[in-house]
Design a protein around this motif. Sequence first.
Motif, PDB file in Angstrom:
ATOM      1  N   VAL A   3       3.976  40.777 -17.539  1.00 12.72           N
ATOM      2  CA  VAL A   3       2.743  40.865 -18.321  1.00 12.72           C
ATOM      3  C   VAL A   3       1.923  39.601 -18.098  1.00 12.72           C
ATOM      4  N   LEU A  14      -4.420  41.898 -21.969  1.00 11.86           N
ATOM      5  CA  LEU A  14      -3.076  42.025 -21.405  1.00 11.86           C
ATOM      6  C   LEU A  14      -3.101  43.005 -20.229  1.00 11.86           C
ATOM      7  N   TRP A  16      -0.259  44.562 -17.040  1.00 11.34           N
ATOM      8  CA  TRP A  16       1.154  44.575 -16.668  1.00 11.34           C
ATOM      9  C   TRP A  16       1.395  45.544 -15.525  1.00 11.34           C
ATOM     10  N   MET A  28       1.567  47.739 -27.369  1.00 15.87           N
ATOM     11  CA  MET A  28       1.407  46.291 -27.324  1.00 15.87           C
ATOM     12  C   MET A  28       1.719  45.717 -28.700  1.00 15.87           C
ATOM     13  N   THR A  49      -2.459  50.428 -17.453  1.00 11.95           N
ATOM     14  CA  THR A  49      -1.582  49.257 -17.533  1.00 11.95           C
ATOM     15  C   THR A  49      -2.357  48.010 -17.948  1.00 11.95           C
ATOM     16  N   SER A  50      -3.233  48.176 -18.921  1.00 10.04           N
ATOM     17  CA  SER A  50      -3.948  47.045 -19.504  1.00 10.04           C
ATOM     18  C   SER A  50      -4.450  47.424 -20.876  1.00 10.04           C
ATOM     19  N   VAL A  66       4.902  43.958 -24.334  1.00  9.09           N
ATOM     20  CA  VAL A  66       4.482  45.330 -24.055  1.00  9.09           C
ATOM     21  C   VAL A  66       5.718  46.164 -23.773  1.00  9.09           C
ATOM     22  N   SER A  75       8.899  43.988 -22.648  1.00  3.94           N
ATOM     23  CA  SER A  75       8.660  43.044 -21.557  1.00  3.94           C
ATOM     24  C   SER A  75       9.054  41.645 -22.002  1.00  3.94           C
TER      25      SER A  75
END
Length: 373
Positions: A3, A14, A16, A28, A49-50, A66, A75
């Motif tokens: 991340v 964020l 990842w 998250m 993925t954000s 995450v 994560s």
Amino acid sequence: GGVTATPGSTYVLLSWNAPSQPATDYTMQVRPAGGSTWTTVTDPVGPTTSGVVENLTTGTAYEFRVGVAGAATWSTVVAATPVEHQTVVLADNPVGYWRLGETTGTTATSQVGTGLNGTYFGTTLGRPGGIDGSTNTAVAFSGSASGMRLDATPTNLQLAEGTIEAWVRTTNPGTDYRGIVVKQNAYGLFVLNGNLVTYSWGGSAGARDTGINIADGRWHHVAMTFRSGVTNGTVIYLDGRPVLTTTITVANQTQALVLGAGSVGLAQAISGEIDEAAVYNQVLSASRIAAHHRAGAPVPDMTPPSAPTGLTATVSGTSVDLTWTAATDDRAVTGYVVRRNGVVVANTTAATSATVATGPGTYPFAVLAVDAA
């Protein structure tokens, strides 16, 4: 996966890596650094993925993690601290920095250096500022005999290379050139009939036009890094992204720096507002320019608008009248793009209709909603 946490002023972005079996949704979580209780963020991440963690306190350290929604594993924890715009600017050692937050008087104070204060002419102080989460105000320039001119001798801020930046908002800046940050005959940023441009006074003289119109009533972060006379040594940035690589050459440095106009005589004055202007005697990196933008910009819009529905087409002579049901967005739909055979043929801010000229034949049409992202 790993991340990455990228701070803004009151938020952290964020991003990842997707797991080997991509998920349909992620969760998250955030906590104050060193805290024991995690809070789940309500951002509807989905399969992307954000995501953005909002409503954070500037200057406070946080930790983030995450996980795949519904799973029990997380994560590695990452940390980030939302940062104030002023702090980011000062970290890069400007040689002149005018926050333009005065509410009375005629003096514009530089936060750094000596002998770099200026005088306001034909301006309105105390306007709402352009920095998200900040109470610091901005200055409105009238477009006629208006500007902020340095009181210092022109020997100040003589640069063969460097960086200039400011935040600007305008709807109708005026025709032809209108100055934002300018040291005439040396370096500067202007709007030219609404487009963001620079000008080369030496070498092959003339405008260097980004082709991007910024007269849209929104706050924009504009910046330029330059190396005089170096081929492709100048880069213009808009809202943290490079939009033009070009060449400028300084002709001379006999004029004082001005904000909101194109010369010390206050010609080419802009009609609009300017905030947080700075000059550096170094070429800032693209990543630092992006950091300056993030530290002042609102929370990024990560959620696209819904698709318009119910599209209908009615032939009217040599035109087609299109209507549709308006899209929705978590913030605001700012307009629609109309495509014919996959090619853009119209942009409109109208909520549910557009008219497109056509020739004989049968054409497929599509309408895409856009937001401010």
